[in-house]
Write an enzyme that holds these catalytic residues in place. Structure first.
Site, PDB file in Angstrom:
ATOM      1  N   GLN A 221       0.828  -1.205   0.000  1.00 21.43           N
ATOM      2  CA  GLN A 221       0.000   0.000   0.000  1.00 21.43           C
ATOM      3  C   GLN A 221       0.862   1.256   0.000  1.00 21.43           C
ATOM      4  O   GLN A 221       0.336   2.362  -0.088  1.00 21.43           O
ATOM      5  CB  GLN A 221      -0.912   0.012   1.236  1.00 21.43           C
ATOM      6  CG  GLN A 221      -2.003  -1.051   1.197  1.00 21.43           C
ATOM      7  CD  GLN A 221      -2.922  -1.021   2.398  1.00 21.43           C
ATOM      8  OE1 GLN A 221      -3.140  -2.033   3.027  1.00 21.43           O
ATOM      9  NE2 GLN A 221      -3.490   0.135   2.733  1.00 21.43           N
ATOM     10  N   ARG A 368      -9.272  -0.021   7.645  1.00 17.20           N
ATOM     11  CA  ARG A 368     -10.345   0.896   7.260  1.00 17.20           C
ATOM     12  C   ARG A 368     -10.629   1.953   8.316  1.00 17.20           C
ATOM     13  O   ARG A 368     -11.775   2.234   8.648  1.00 17.20           O
ATOM     14  CB  ARG A 368     -11.616   0.124   6.944  1.00 17.20           C
ATOM     15  CG  ARG A 368     -11.661  -0.294   5.491  1.00 17.20           C
ATOM     16  CD  ARG A 368     -13.015  -0.713   5.080  1.00 17.20           C
ATOM     17  NE  ARG A 368     -13.606   0.348   4.279  1.00 17.20           N
ATOM     18  CZ  ARG A 368     -14.205   0.157   3.112  1.00 17.20           C
ATOM     19  NH1 ARG A 368     -14.280  -1.018   2.588  1.00 17.20           N
ATOM     20  NH2 ARG A 368     -14.727   1.150   2.456  1.00 17.20           N
ATOM     21  N   CYS A 369      -9.552   2.557   8.835  1.00 15.01           N
ATOM     22  CA  CYS A 369      -9.720   3.732   9.687  1.00 15.01           C
ATOM     23  C   CYS A 369      -8.358   4.352   9.866  1.00 15.01           C
ATOM     24  O   CYS A 369      -7.358   3.712   9.607  1.00 15.01           O
ATOM     25  CB  CYS A 369     -10.283   3.372  11.060  1.00 15.01           C
ATOM     26  SG  CYS A 369      -9.159   2.431  12.094  1.00 15.01           S
ATOM     27  N   GLU A 738     -12.906   5.286   4.796  1.00 14.85           N
ATOM     28  CA  GLU A 738     -12.978   4.498   6.022  1.00 14.85           C
ATOM     29  C   GLU A 738     -14.193   4.827   6.879  1.00 14.85           C
ATOM     30  O   GLU A 738     -14.510   4.096   7.813  1.00 14.85           O
ATOM     31  CB  GLU A 738     -11.715   4.728   6.881  1.00 14.85           C
ATOM     32  CG  GLU A 738     -10.483   5.182   6.127  1.00 14.85           C
ATOM     33  CD  GLU A 738      -9.834   4.099   5.292  1.00 14.85           C
ATOM     34  OE1 GLU A 738     -10.365   2.976   5.278  1.00 14.85           O
ATOM     35  OE2 GLU A 738      -8.829   4.372   4.628  1.00 14.85           O
TER      36      GLU A 738
HETATM   37  O1  CDP Z   1      -7.171   6.718   0.642  1.00 17.91           O
HETATM   38  P1  CDP Z   1      -8.373   6.053   0.050  1.00 17.91           P
HETATM   39  O2  CDP Z   1      -8.409   6.073  -1.434  1.00 17.91           O
HETATM   40  O3  CDP Z   1      -8.624   4.697   0.634  1.00 17.91           O
HETATM   41  O4  CDP Z   1      -9.626   6.892   0.552  1.00 17.91           O
HETATM   42  P2  CDP Z   1     -10.279   8.204   0.029  1.00 17.91           P
HETATM   43  O5  CDP Z   1      -9.282   9.232  -0.290  1.00 17.91           O
HETATM   44  O6  CDP Z   1     -11.288   8.542   1.054  1.00 17.91           O
HETATM   45  O7  CDP Z   1     -11.029   7.805  -1.320  1.00 17.91           O
HETATM   46  C1  CDP Z   1     -11.747   6.634  -1.591  1.00 17.91           C
HETATM   47  C2  CDP Z   1     -12.326   6.779  -3.005  1.00 17.91           C
HETATM   48  O8  CDP Z   1     -13.441   7.691  -2.976  1.00 17.91           O
HETATM   49  C3  CDP Z   1     -11.342   7.374  -4.016  1.00 17.91           C
HETATM   50  O9  CDP Z   1     -11.561   6.887  -5.301  1.00 17.91           O
HETATM   51  C4  CDP Z   1     -11.686   8.843  -3.933  1.00 17.91           C
HETATM   52  O10 CDP Z   1     -11.186   9.602  -4.983  1.00 17.91           O
HETATM   53  C5  CDP Z   1     -13.207   8.814  -3.824  1.00 17.91           C
HETATM   54  N1  CDP Z   1     -13.706  10.033  -3.153  1.00 17.91           N
HETATM   55  C6  CDP Z   1     -14.571  10.889  -3.826  1.00 17.91           C
HETATM   56  O11 CDP Z   1     -14.961  10.597  -4.968  1.00 17.91           O
HETATM   57  N2  CDP Z   1     -15.002  12.035  -3.209  1.00 17.91           N
HETATM   58  C7  CDP Z   1     -14.612  12.357  -1.941  1.00 17.91           C
HETATM   59  N3  CDP Z   1     -15.032  13.473  -1.359  1.00 17.91           N
HETATM   60  C8  CDP Z   1     -13.759  11.478  -1.242  1.00 17.91           C
HETATM   61  C9  CDP Z   1     -13.312  10.325  -1.874  1.00 17.91           C
END
Ligand code: CDP
Length: 789
Positions: A221, A368-369, A738
């Protein structure tokens, strides 16, 4: 010609995931798909005992098996100074055990063979003489004075304590408790869970004996951080190490640590001069790789009789296993648990945490957090429900009374965070409206009158994600920021290289949408590349919902840098000054004369064919983004359950989730993330448990014993949103990946406890298996007394 605004699918569009074509057609490339010429296969011998002295290891029979190329032991690795490696918490961990084994499943030896079957068969021919020692399977026993010292390899380690850490203002908290009318307390245990990604961990290590170049394909990761750690551990020059993290079948925190298998395979390739593949099986993944949670918590909440919250006091005991391997920032010993004040305007709080070694696998990963946020959220939400019962108040009312108000942001919490923005009342009110809360309470009263066990549970949460501001967050001293590099080709198509690493979250789509929003290039015309340290800018990886807050922000910023250069080129093409050019929807036009315009495609072509004198040719840039703050997504979940008094089986009747992650880049992907998180939260609340018998044998080493929810038992979710943008994020987004796993377990458990509350039941630890719920009902005297109550 100006492009129609609706045609550019930037923020807010439900763009289908670009990456799914290859996943659905079986055309993804996972580590196990990589086959190199001359490749050997490695299998690992693991300890059957949780705690034992190793008297001897005899590898002669295994080495003699035809097809076996080498048998690696810790003694051999010690010659290369690789028998031990550092963990991400400045502890040390055995790569292959030399002196003792300290948990069941620990790596003892590795066989390298021409094929994987011979490697596995040869493991049975290794003779290890173990001398069993007492296995310590609880942190309480670990901290007793007469407990054997697990880490006797560490100089000066006289017991099993790892750390004691405190946050918040103890004096102010004691004072608040002195002024309280009511104090509610709770002892609860958040059990050990495993992230259980679909793809287990593994690598193909390929060290070229001629060039010294080490290419390591690995389930990582955080490929850049892992490259640096490899350079430090193995003493290889960093420019000679290339980590490639191809398609990853889920991470959930499990693929952040460096595992002994990666190091042993790399050492074997280095010595043998041939590529070596190691892929663990499901049981190996479950018993030896990074677990999550395993937190014993005590909480006390001080309130006035009218329900005003005055203070919070917590004590935590963390079971860290045999090696302290959390990847938390060095400033936060118990991760980000001090978000425990949650969504409430609590004037005072104090957190004390102790960590202990036990004879279990190491881990404590951010499943997931952000680290320990799930545990914190669970504790405060359970306490608030108990406080409502104690005071005779409705749990929704008590929450609404104490929420931080929207005009209090930015809000400084008593444990040191500055929440960026929020409207907690709006999220809860929407959840209550969508579920029809008042009617639900009436239904509950009627059901109770008929002798049914019906419960309504709530949980509100505030997450802290997006590590992070470099001044507070690091991994092994590597400061946390993230990066994006954007290159626009002459034909107006683009390649975006990012420092974060996708494992199924859809970054190839959402990050392309950010470029689309900023530059007007359609998402399908932006190739997003990640996971190859030679071909992407340095980043700290993807975990704890940090990608969008950091890498997504870097993507917006680099797009803006590129846009500024493009504006100069457009001015040159339009023969006006730069100040007279405005940009909208992928088109640069002359202010006041919208028909005089150049598309981003035309400008990109000019960047290579017709750029102004004195300007550097090309259209590309890079941005390293150091966020000024974390982002604080939030939400409210409401669950209605019915419990069968005869069996203890509980069934979710309704589940309403309101999430606020600021501006949504791709609402479809966000909903998918939330559904995944709600399912995991349900699994944790209902069935997922890794436990150990008194001998330290792991119960939960396969999917028969470790229960993952399937579509069959997973409830139906009703998801809704509020949108409170993050003021400091360039596109107003907060991380979301998360949130649902953080917020929802307490909602499910609160609902079951609400169903049982009039039997006097206020506490049951997860997972709420039907047997456990049934036993609690029996212990409370059965259900006979509830009819009509
Ligand atoms: O770090 P990780 O990708 O696990 O988590 P994240 O940044 O929360 O995003 C998870 C997915 O949701 C990604 O594809 C983000 O681009 C999308 N996302 C989104 O479309 N809009 C947001 N406000 C937050 C996340």
């Amino acid at each position: 010609m100006a492009t129609d605004a609706t045609e550019i699918r930037g923020l807010g569009h439900r763009v289908k995931r670009k990456e799914d074509d290859r996943f659905i057609r079986g055309k993804g490339t996972y580590v196990d798909d990589i086959k190199l010429p001359g490749m050997l296969h490695m299998a690992i011998l693991r300890s059957p005992l949780a705690h034992a002295k190793i008297n001897s290891i005899d590898t002669s029979r295994a080495a003699a098996l035809p097809g076996v190329v080498a048998v690696v032991t810790g003694e051999l690795l010690a010659e290369y100074n690789l028998a031990w490696m550092p963990t991400l918490s400045y502890d040390t961990q055995a790569v292959l055990a030399t002196d003792k084994v300290r948990f069941q499943g620990q790596e003892v030896a590795a066989v390298v063979a021409e094929d994987p079957y011979t490697a596995k068969d040869a493991l049975e021919l290794i003779d290890v003489d173990y001398e069993p020692l007492e296995a310590i399977v609880s942190p309480q026993r670990a901290l007793e004075a007469d407990a054997p010292v697990i880490r006797d390899d560490k100089e000066g380690q006289t017991g099993n304590a790892i750390y004691h850490w405190e946050a918040g203002d103890k004096e102010a908290t004691d004072k608040a408790f002195g002024e309280a009318d009511v104090v509610v307390s709770l002892d609860t245990f958040y059990p050990r869970c495993h992230p259980a990604p679909l793809e287990t961990c593994g690598c193909v290590a390929d060290v070229n004996p001629a060039t010294g170049q080490a290419t390591i394909y690995m389930t990582s990761q955080a490929p850049h951080a892992h490259r640096t750690v490899f350079a430090l551990v193995a003493g290889l020059p960093e420019e000679n190490i290339r980590i490639v993290s191809p398609d990853i079948g889920g991470g959930f925190g499990n693929k952040v640590p460096i595992y002994p298998g990666y190091v042993a395979a790399t050492a074997a390739s280095l010595v043998l001069g041939r590529p070596v593949k190691w892929i663990e099986d499901r049981s190996e993944n479950l018993i030896s790789t990074g677990f999550a949670r395993d937190f014993h918590m005590h909480g006390e909440l001080a309130l006035k009789r009218d329900g005003t919250m005055l203070g919070l006091r917590t004590h935590l005991l963390s079971d860290n296993g045999a090696f302290f391997a959390d990847a938390q920032p060095s400033k936060f010993k118990a991760g980000l648990f001090h978000i425990v004040t949650g969504s409430y305007d609590l004037p005072a709080a104090h957190v004390a945490a102790d960590g202990a070694y036990t004879n279990k696998a190491p881990g404590g990963v951010a499943y997931r957090c952000s680290f320990r946020v799930t545990e914190a959220s669970y504790l405060i939400e359970r306490l608030v429900q108990n406080a409502a019962y104690e005071l005779g108040l409705d749990p929704a009312e008590l929450r609404l009374k104490n929420f931080i108000k929207s005009d209090q942001f930015p809000y400084s919490s008593p444990t040191g965070f500055v929440y960026d923005s929020g409207d907690y009342h709006a999220a809860m009110n929407l959840a209550l409206e969508k579920i029809g809360y008042d009617d639900l309470r009436k239904e509950q009263a009627e059901a109770r009158a008929q002798g049914k066990l019906y419960g309504v549970g709530l949980a509100s949460f505030t997450e802290v994600v997006g590590a992070g501001p470099h001044k507070d967050y690091d991994i092994l001293g590597l400061k946390m920021f993230d990066s994006a590099e954007l290159r626009i080709h002459p034909t107006g198509k683009a390649i975006l290289k990012i420092g974060v690493q996708t494992q199924g979250q859809g970054h190839e789509t959402t990050f392309a949408q950010i470029v689309a929003e900023e530059l007007g290039i359609q998402p399908e015309d932006v190739l997003v590349q990640h996971g190859d340290t030679d071909n992407t800018p340095y980043g700290l990886g993807t975990y704890a919902s940090r990608s969008t807050p950091t890498g997504g922000a870097a993507t917006a910023m680099v797009s803006r840098k590129v846009r500024e250069k493009a504006r100069k080129i457009a001015a040159h093409l339009l023969e006006v000054s730069e100040e007279d050019v405005e940009f909208a929807h992928g088109s640069f036009s002359v202010k006041g004369a919208p028909d005089r315009a150049k598309t981003i495609g035309e400008v990109a072509f000019a960047a290579y064919t017709n750029f102004p004198d004195g300007m550097e040719p090309g259209l590309e840039d890079v941005h390293y983004y150091d966020p000024p703050n974390m982002t604080y997504p939030f939400g409210t979940y409401v669950v209605a359950v019915e419990v069968d008094p005869e069996t203890g089986q509980w069934t979710v009747r309704r589940m309403v989730a309101v999430d606020d992650c600021g501006v949504r880049i791709n609402p479809m992907i966000v909903e998918g993330q939330i559904h995944g998180g709600l399912t995991e939260g349900f699994g944790i609340a209902a069935m997922q448990l890794i436990t150990f018998d008194e001998g330290g044998n792991c119960i939960g080493s396969n999917f028969i014993d470790y229960l993952i929810p399937t579509a069959w038992e997973t409830p139906r979710f009703e998801t809704h949103e509020t949108v409170t943008p993050s003021p400091h994020h360039p596109i107003g987004a907060k991380g979301v990946g998360e949130s649902a796993t953080v917020g929802s377990p307490a909602a499910y458990v609160n609902a079951v406890i609400d169903a049982l509350s009039h039997l006097g039941i206020r506490n049951i630890d997860m997972p709420l298996t039907k047997g456990k719920v049934w036993e609690a009902i029996q212990a409370a005297g059965g259900t006979s007394k509830e009819a009509g109550s």
